[in-house]
Write an enzyme that holds these catalytic residues in place. Sequence first.
Site, short mmCIF file in Angstrom:
data_model
loop_
_atom_site.label_atom_id
_atom_site.label_comp_id
_atom_site.label_asym_id
_atom_site.label_seq_id
_atom_site.Cartn_x
_atom_site.Cartn_y
_atom_site.Cartn_z
N SER A 180 1.14 -1.15 -0.27
CA SER A 180 0.15 0.43 0.08
C SER A 180 0.64 1.16 0.29
O SER A 180 1.38 1.25 -0.37
CB SER A 180 -0.82 0.19 1.35
OG SER A 180 -2.05 -0.94 0.92
N LYS B 193 -0.75 -4.02 -3.30
CA LYS B 193 -2.26 -4.19 -3.04
C LYS B 193 -1.90 -2.21 -3.32
O LYS B 193 -0.67 -1.07 -2.93
CB LYS B 193 -2.16 -3.93 -1.52
CG LYS B 193 -3.11 -3.20 -1.02
CD LYS B 193 -3.33 -3.21 0.31
CE LYS B 193 -4.89 -2.31 0.56
NZ LYS B 193 -4.53 -0.58 0.52
N ASP C 261 10.68 5.89 -9.50
CA ASP C 261 9.76 6.75 -11.12
C ASP C 261 10.82 8.51 -10.70
O ASP C 261 10.72 8.51 -12.00
CB ASP C 261 8.48 7.58 -10.69
CG ASP C 261 7.53 6.00 -10.75
OD1 ASP C 261 8.39 5.14 -12.03
OD2 ASP C 261 6.49 6.10 -10.01
#
Length: 732
Positions: A480, A505, A491
């Site tokens: 999560s 998740k 990124d």
Amino acid sequence: MTAKNTLLIALLLSAPLAGSAWADDATAVAPTGDAVPGSATRDQVTAARHVSTLLSDSRYAYRPKALDDALSADMYDRYLEALDGGKQFFTAEDIARFDAWKLRLDDALKSGELDPAYAIFATYRKRVNERVAFARALLGKDVFDFTGDDRYEYDREDAPWAASSAELDRLWTQSVRNDWLRLRMAGKEADDIRDTLDKRYENLSQGIAELKGEDVFQTFLNSYTNAIDPHTDYLTPRSADNFNLSMSLSLEGIGAVLQKQDDVVAIREIVAGGPAGKSGVLEPGDRIVGVGQGESGAMEDVVGWRIDDVVSKIRGKKGSKVRLDVIPVEMGLDTAPRRVVLVRDRVRLEDQAAKSKVIQIPALEGAPAQRIGVIELPGFYQDFEGRRRNADDYASATRDVARLLTELRGDGVDGVVLDLRNNGGGSLNEAIELTGLFIDRGPVVQVRESGGRVTVNGDEDSGIAWEGPLAVLINRGSASASEIFAGAIQDYGRGLVIGETTFGKGTVQNLFDLDRWPANEEPRFGQVKLTIAQFFRVSGSSTQNRGVVPDIAFPASVDASEFGESTYDNALPWTKIAAVPHVRYGNFQPLLPKLETLHEARIATDREFQWWSEDVAQYRAESEKTSVSLNEAERRAERDRDVAKRKARQEERKALGLDLDPLADVTDDGLSANERDIVVDTEREKLAEDRPDPLLRESAAILADAIRLLGDDKQLSAQVLPTANQPGHWAD
């Protein structure tokens, strides 16, 4: 039954959902209040209707499902699994009788006639008592021969239901024999084994007897919510309160961790700085036998109570008094208790908060020693209520990490590893704000709602708390919010991601208060942790099912087929949306081959890392087994091999000058958690925290390699960090 993801904290959105009005129809059921597990209360019927409306409405649920026969069949299977996932109690005859309700549970929820759930539970309780009686009776019989080829089949998740009680008798005989053998191998005498197991089985029956109507209702309703998706759950008012406490890392009470031992609640741990600790009169192992409120409230005998009922009596508003009758740990239960008066206070659960330390990386030829700071973050916690009140001291993972970064900067560390292993998530806001400590503004996560609308959430504050080298350590238990943070760091090219592929998740939940519409003064209907959206990385990729893949991978400790989002039969699939513009501080691809080479060379001679890899391989092999031998000679030979292996490792540690394993001499004692001496067990837990951690040390070494390589090779540094003049640079 295999427990999947039972300890993962849900990822929450703090923004409330819009509510609508629901009628509170009167139904001929038990009056408001708890009932014995046999019938639903009026409040439970109302809560069930609220939940069914909520989960079938696309305005609220991300993936709504009609409450129909197909969903009823799914609910039915999940309810049976929740009660008897190991298929140790029900027989095929029981299941055949229950099958009459398989396609009627949807109608039961709609009508409020929840009798099928309670009827199934009543049979379950009866079967548990029958099995316990059978097991206790075996203890007086001569069934404990351990010389044959018998095996105990402990994994029955995929087995058929027992054809008869006689088949369950055979299964339970093997189970009792296994329990007996474990204690015998731990050095216990027959009479002691018999007493321990008799008490163990009695406690099993007693635990089922203590279950209340609200427990049965919550289990049944969660067979419905979990049929919608794996992370939608129903919480009773008490469960919702405990969930909020776990997120806020604080409570108002005495500051003690309690544990049930037989019929008595005992103190397992004293929280530093709390009223219990400041009093100086309570110790781990002390038994609480009575509780009284204020200066003169009646003392209630709490022997035999459920632990959560005792806890609810001890908790209370800050500044109020509670009186406890306590029997000291060294005294027998027949000793007269002493009276302790404590003033409740707000207690911060520091053991669950972020912590830091420094790892020393030795000097290499031509390169100085380096100091790598480590921040261990067990969860993305936030005290939502404290934040709403703008309290100065509200718990926040981001605030704690920012403080630790300041301390590490002052300590002159060369880089920072953020350890997110087994961090199951928490607050979405915290994931965003924590990312903001390492980037200078920008998007962090994309959130797509059920209607398809995508919202980009990001760090709006300029400035950066740590500009230097960064690595994020993850494993399969990182989920999560951990995946949002690790994915964003990856990124942005802001740091290295090291470890195992994460849980996968990629959905967002919100706590939906069912008491909102009637505006109840006291909680009555509970809350729903409802999946309302799916999150995506700024690159457009989802973490759903696939997780975050590390830049430098360690051997997988848990197979993806055993643990993770991909193990759920109704998990959302992976998908992708458009990327959003964001800064790329660096591109580590040119650096990774060099780091891999150095990593492989180092672990080839790193005995701790090699041992860990061997243990992972052994664990993976053991997890494939579904049974265990009941031949004592065979079991002792296996244990002796394990003891010899750990002893040899300890001797090699001494020879190599490595840190010793404080648990190297600990062997299976055959006891369950509530049967062990509390003081000894808590000391063992503390020793476990000091065990060698080759993965963390290797992560620090990898980060140190990256710092050295980028500092020594200007051409490589220009490739990896083209924006070295911006915040987030690694090399000067």
